[in-house]
Design a protein around this motif. Sequence first.
Motif, PDB file in Angstrom:
ATOM      1  N   VAL A   1       0.913  -1.223   0.204  1.00  0.00           N
ATOM      2  CA  VAL A   1      -0.042   0.047  -0.042  1.00  0.00           C
ATOM      3  C   VAL A   1       0.682   1.501   0.055  1.00  0.00           C
ATOM      4  O   VAL A   1       1.962   1.199   0.708  1.00  0.00           O
ATOM      5  CB  VAL A   1      -0.999   0.168   1.115  1.00  0.00           C
ATOM      6  CG1 VAL A   1      -1.836   1.259   1.396  1.00  0.00           C
ATOM      7  CG2 VAL A   1      -2.024  -1.412   1.148  1.00  0.00           C
ATOM      8  N   VAL A   2       0.679   2.337  -0.870  1.00  0.00           N
ATOM      9  CA  VAL A   2       1.354   3.411  -0.874  1.00  0.00           C
ATOM     10  C   VAL A   2       0.654   4.676  -0.667  1.00  0.00           C
ATOM     11  O   VAL A   2      -0.339   4.965  -1.233  1.00  0.00           O
ATOM     12  CB  VAL A   2       2.203   3.314  -2.465  1.00  0.00           C
ATOM     13  CG1 VAL A   2       3.222   4.293  -2.501  1.00  0.00           C
ATOM     14  CG2 VAL A   2       2.730   2.165  -2.748  1.00  0.00           C
TER      15      VAL A   2
ATOM     16  N   THR B   1      -6.282   1.038  -7.981  1.00  0.00           N
ATOM     17  CA  THR B   1      -6.836   2.135  -7.187  1.00  0.00           C
ATOM     18  C   THR B   1      -7.470   1.431  -5.986  1.00  0.00           C
ATOM     19  O   THR B   1      -7.584   0.113  -5.955  1.00  0.00           O
ATOM     20  CB  THR B   1      -7.852   2.866  -7.980  1.00  0.00           C
ATOM     21  OG1 THR B   1      -8.895   1.840  -8.410  1.00  0.00           O
ATOM     22  CG2 THR B   1      -7.343   3.271  -9.176  1.00  0.00           C
ATOM     23  N   GLY B   2      -7.760   2.126  -5.090  1.00  0.00           N
ATOM     24  CA  GLY B   2      -8.640   1.730  -3.818  1.00  0.00           C
ATOM     25  C   GLY B   2      -9.788   1.046  -4.391  1.00  0.00           C
ATOM     26  O   GLY B   2     -10.310   0.122  -3.883  1.00  0.00           O
TER      27      GLY B   2
ATOM     28  N   ILE C   1       2.645  -9.181  -7.223  1.00  0.00           N
ATOM     29  CA  ILE C   1       2.619  -8.348  -6.115  1.00  0.00           C
ATOM     30  C   ILE C   1       1.571  -7.262  -6.334  1.00  0.00           C
ATOM     31  O   ILE C   1       1.674  -6.439  -7.438  1.00  0.00           O
ATOM     32  CB  ILE C   1       3.990  -7.766  -5.894  1.00  0.00           C
ATOM     33  CG1 ILE C   1       4.943  -8.794  -5.501  1.00  0.00           C
ATOM     34  CG2 ILE C   1       3.662  -6.794  -4.676  1.00  0.00           C
ATOM     35  CD1 ILE C   1       6.483  -8.288  -5.498  1.00  0.00           C
ATOM     36  N   PRO C   2       0.572  -7.156  -5.719  1.00  0.00           N
ATOM     37  CA  PRO C   2      -0.453  -5.939  -5.667  1.00  0.00           C
ATOM     38  C   PRO C   2       0.089  -4.775  -5.240  1.00  0.00           C
ATOM     39  O   PRO C   2       0.805  -4.802  -3.994  1.00  0.00           O
ATOM     40  CB  PRO C   2      -1.844  -6.599  -5.013  1.00  0.00           C
ATOM     41  CG  PRO C   2      -1.239  -7.858  -4.529  1.00  0.00           C
ATOM     42  CD  PRO C   2       0.135  -8.209  -4.499  1.00  0.00           C
ATOM     43  N   ILE C   3       0.098  -3.655  -5.948  1.00  0.00           N
ATOM     44  CA  ILE C   3       0.378  -2.213  -5.260  1.00  0.00           C
ATOM     45  C   ILE C   3      -0.642  -1.274  -5.231  1.00  0.00           C
ATOM     46  O   ILE C   3      -1.405  -1.288  -6.394  1.00  0.00           O
ATOM     47  CB  ILE C   3       1.649  -1.626  -6.430  1.00  0.00           C
ATOM     48  CG1 ILE C   3       2.738  -2.495  -6.899  1.00  0.00           C
ATOM     49  CG2 ILE C   3       1.989  -0.370  -5.666  1.00  0.00           C
ATOM     50  CD1 ILE C   3       3.516  -2.891  -5.568  1.00  0.00           C
ATOM     51  N   ILE C   4      -0.936  -1.074  -4.181  1.00  0.00           N
ATOM     52  CA  ILE C   4      -2.585  -0.505  -4.014  1.00  0.00           C
ATOM     53  C   ILE C   4      -2.396   0.943  -3.313  1.00  0.00           C
ATOM     54  O   ILE C   4      -1.612   1.198  -2.681  1.00  0.00           O
ATOM     55  CB  ILE C   4      -3.386  -1.288  -2.935  1.00  0.00           C
ATOM     56  CG1 ILE C   4      -3.491  -2.754  -3.306  1.00  0.00           C
ATOM     57  CG2 ILE C   4      -4.766  -0.719  -2.639  1.00  0.00           C
ATOM     58  CD1 ILE C   4      -3.865  -3.876  -2.187  1.00  0.00           C
ATOM     59  N   ALA C   5      -3.243   1.746  -4.162  1.00  0.00           N
ATOM     60  CA  ALA C   5      -3.160   3.282  -3.907  1.00  0.00           C
ATOM     61  C   ALA C   5      -4.038   3.221  -2.455  1.00  0.00           C
ATOM     62  O   ALA C   5      -5.020   2.962  -2.354  1.00  0.00           O
ATOM     63  CB  ALA C   5      -3.863   3.980  -4.643  1.00  0.00           C
ATOM     64  N   GLY C   6      -3.135   3.926  -1.538  1.00  0.00           N
ATOM     65  CA  GLY C   6      -3.805   4.161  -0.046  1.00  0.00           C
ATOM     66  C   GLY C   6      -4.791   5.312  -0.144  1.00  0.00           C
ATOM     67  O   GLY C   6      -4.811   6.109  -1.000  1.00  0.00           O
ATOM     68  N   PHE C   7      -5.215   5.665   0.897  1.00  0.00           N
ATOM     69  CA  PHE C   7      -6.198   6.921   1.290  1.00  0.00           C
ATOM     70  C   PHE C   7      -7.479   6.812   0.535  1.00  0.00           C
ATOM     71  O   PHE C   7      -8.037   7.988   0.591  1.00  0.00           O
ATOM     72  CB  PHE C   7      -5.104   7.900   0.873  1.00  0.00           C
ATOM     73  CG  PHE C   7      -5.769   9.204   1.055  1.00  0.00           C
ATOM     74  CD1 PHE C   7      -6.198   9.838   2.145  1.00  0.00           C
ATOM     75  CD2 PHE C   7      -5.753  10.116  -0.354  1.00  0.00           C
ATOM     76  CE1 PHE C   7      -6.734  11.176   2.183  1.00  0.00           C
ATOM     77  CE2 PHE C   7      -6.274  11.449  -0.116  1.00  0.00           C
ATOM     78  CZ  PHE C   7      -6.662  12.008   0.997  1.00  0.00           C
ATOM     79  N   GLN C   8      -8.046   5.692  -0.284  1.00  0.00           N
ATOM     80  CA  GLN C   8      -8.997   5.993  -0.947  1.00  0.00           C
ATOM     81  C   GLN C   8     -10.008   4.717  -1.274  1.00  0.00           C
ATOM     82  O   GLN C   8      -9.416   3.567  -1.055  1.00  0.00           O
ATOM     83  CB  GLN C   8      -8.492   6.497  -2.443  1.00  0.00           C
ATOM     84  CG  GLN C   8      -7.777   5.337  -3.162  1.00  0.00           C
ATOM     85  CD  GLN C   8      -7.014   5.987  -4.346  1.00  0.00           C
ATOM     86  OE1 GLN C   8      -7.559   5.420  -5.498  1.00  0.00           O
ATOM     87  NE2 GLN C   8      -6.145   6.859  -4.264  1.00  0.00           N
ATOM     88  N   GLY C   9     -11.127   5.066  -1.777  1.00  0.00           N
ATOM     89  CA  GLY C   9     -12.143   3.865  -1.841  1.00  0.00           C
ATOM     90  C   GLY C   9     -13.034   4.402  -3.114  1.00  0.00           C
ATOM     91  O   GLY C   9     -12.972   5.396  -3.590  1.00  0.00           O
ATOM     92  N   VAL C  10     -14.265   3.640  -3.063  1.00  0.00           N
ATOM     93  CA  VAL C  10     -15.351   3.892  -3.937  1.00  0.00           C
ATOM     94  C   VAL C  10     -16.664   3.613  -3.265  1.00  0.00           C
ATOM     95  O   VAL C  10     -16.716   2.879  -2.440  1.00  0.00           O
ATOM     96  CB  VAL C  10     -15.062   3.191  -5.348  1.00  0.00           C
ATOM     97  CG1 VAL C  10     -15.425   1.603  -4.834  1.00  0.00           C
ATOM     98  CG2 VAL C  10     -16.152   3.726  -6.304  1.00  0.00           C
ATOM     99  N   THR C  11     -17.524   4.494  -3.530  1.00  0.00           N
ATOM    100  CA  THR C  11     -19.002   4.389  -3.146  1.00  0.00           C
ATOM    101  C   THR C  11     -19.625   3.177  -3.754  1.00  0.00           C
ATOM    102  O   THR C  11     -19.194   2.695  -5.047  1.00  0.00           O
ATOM    103  CB  THR C  11     -19.793   5.675  -3.304  1.00  0.00           C
ATOM    104  OG1 THR C  11     -20.102   5.804  -4.540  1.00  0.00           O
ATOM    105  CG2 THR C  11     -19.291   6.706  -2.388  1.00  0.00           C
ATOM    106  N   GLU C  12     -20.788   2.733  -3.328  1.00  0.00           N
ATOM    107  CA  GLU C  12     -21.203   1.434  -4.106  1.00  0.00           C
ATOM    108  C   GLU C  12     -21.941   2.074  -5.384  1.00  0.00           C
ATOM    109  O   GLU C  12     -22.084   1.152  -6.200  1.00  0.00           O
ATOM    110  CB  GLU C  12     -22.593   0.882  -3.195  1.00  0.00           C
ATOM    111  CG  GLU C  12     -21.926   0.318  -1.847  1.00  0.00           C
ATOM    112  CD  GLU C  12     -23.024  -0.378  -1.134  1.00  0.00           C
ATOM    113  OE1 GLU C  12     -22.571  -1.627  -0.849  1.00  0.00           O
ATOM    114  OE2 GLU C  12     -23.832   0.316  -0.542  1.00  0.00           O
ATOM    115  N   ASP C  13     -22.252   3.152  -5.684  1.00  0.00           N
ATOM    116  CA  ASP C  13     -22.653   3.534  -6.899  1.00  0.00           C
ATOM    117  C   ASP C  13     -21.460   4.299  -7.772  1.00  0.00           C
ATOM    118  O   ASP C  13     -21.696   4.876  -8.889  1.00  0.00           O
ATOM    119  CB  ASP C  13     -23.718   4.785  -6.684  1.00  0.00           C
ATOM    120  CG  ASP C  13     -23.448   5.992  -5.928  1.00  0.00           C
ATOM    121  OD1 ASP C  13     -22.233   5.967  -5.272  1.00  0.00           O
ATOM    122  OD2 ASP C  13     -24.372   6.845  -5.938  1.00  0.00           O
TER     123      ASP C  13
END
Length: 410
Positions: free
Chosen positions: A39-40, A101-102, A135-147
């Motif tokens: 996570v970065v 992305t998240g 190796i997964p490299i994941i953007a930290g600090f973020q997510g997505v709503t269900e829509d």
Amino acid sequence: MRLIVQKFGGTSVANQERRNMVVNKIDAAKKKDYFPIVVVSAIGRSGDPYATDTLINFVKSIGVEPNPREKDLLMSCGEVISCVMLANTLKKMGYECKVFTGAQAGIITDDNYGDAEVLKVEPDNILECVEKNVIPIIAGFQGVTEDGNITTLGRGGSDVTAAIIGEAINAEIVEIYTDVDGVMTADPAIVQDARVMETVFYNEIFQMAEYGAKVIHPRAVEIAMRSNMPLLIKSTLTDNNGTLITNYDKSRRYRQDKDENVITAIAQIGNRSQFKIKFDGSANQYEKDTILFNLIAAEKISIDMINIYPDVKMFIVDGVNESKLISILKAQGYNFQVIPNCTKVTIIGNKMRGMPGVMAKMVEGLSECNIEILQTSDSHTTISCLIKSESTNAAVNALHKKFDLGRNKL
């Protein structure tokens, strides 16, 4: 397979030399038979070309504030840039990796833009990478709503990303890499002989973060605590052991606590204002506890260190809310006094629970330096004293010495 989450902060990926160090940490985990999920955070800090604050200031230069949804879209870019840069560095070193992305990592949140709450994690894409030895490299600090709207998790949210993913994939441990060697007994900028602690209880680290120590995001600690998942705070720049945050689960093969000190650490938070409100008839019908505190709550002002007596109510607020609260109290005719520029200094220790004499020792340590205590509060694992901010450095050093927390004790 032994899964490990490794989170790297903005200073850890600020330039190519640092990113090469990050690759070495990932490589070291692989050599210990862990499979790393990375996570970065965004590159660097304010002023650096791709830092989150730099991106925000870039858009603000137009003269119009972006709406919350679009601001979150913008703020999510910094972490994506970091991920791609690190992924290319890893590929150059011969590793297969994939950036997410998240949202792509399956982090589903509510729509509270700027400080979103994680509702669930759907880690299928991450686990598919693990199965394929990518190796997964994941953007930290973020997510997505269900829509489908991009959200961010608030300042320090990459810690939350690391912890929530660790919980979702049942990681053995989460490593948080930063530019310090671990969790210190006090702020090293104030106390020269502050030392790195080997182990700390979850609730102690949570209290440290809550009482002003810039250690790790409190929500990340909550997640780790509920899933009994160890956190390890380490430096990207050294090979030092760091600080293990754990419940001391004896079934886990990690370092055990050898420190018998009752007090673990000292934290401080400044820019507090103390309010002392007298119920002497000046405010007439407004002199009821429920009315007073509802007035304050209606303005979304958080209060702390609350002492309620029949004729006096005392508490502190963040200094940024001082003038607003003064206006509210004046409007209703309250008789009150304000002491601005205060600091809340807190001693923290899981072992002080039920231990007599800790408060006496704290008071003695401050008294020896002629530091006036304006107010106190306590819990089972903390004792706080409110003092004038001009005495902060002297107070923290005095207490650090009084409770024998320095390097020379080892």
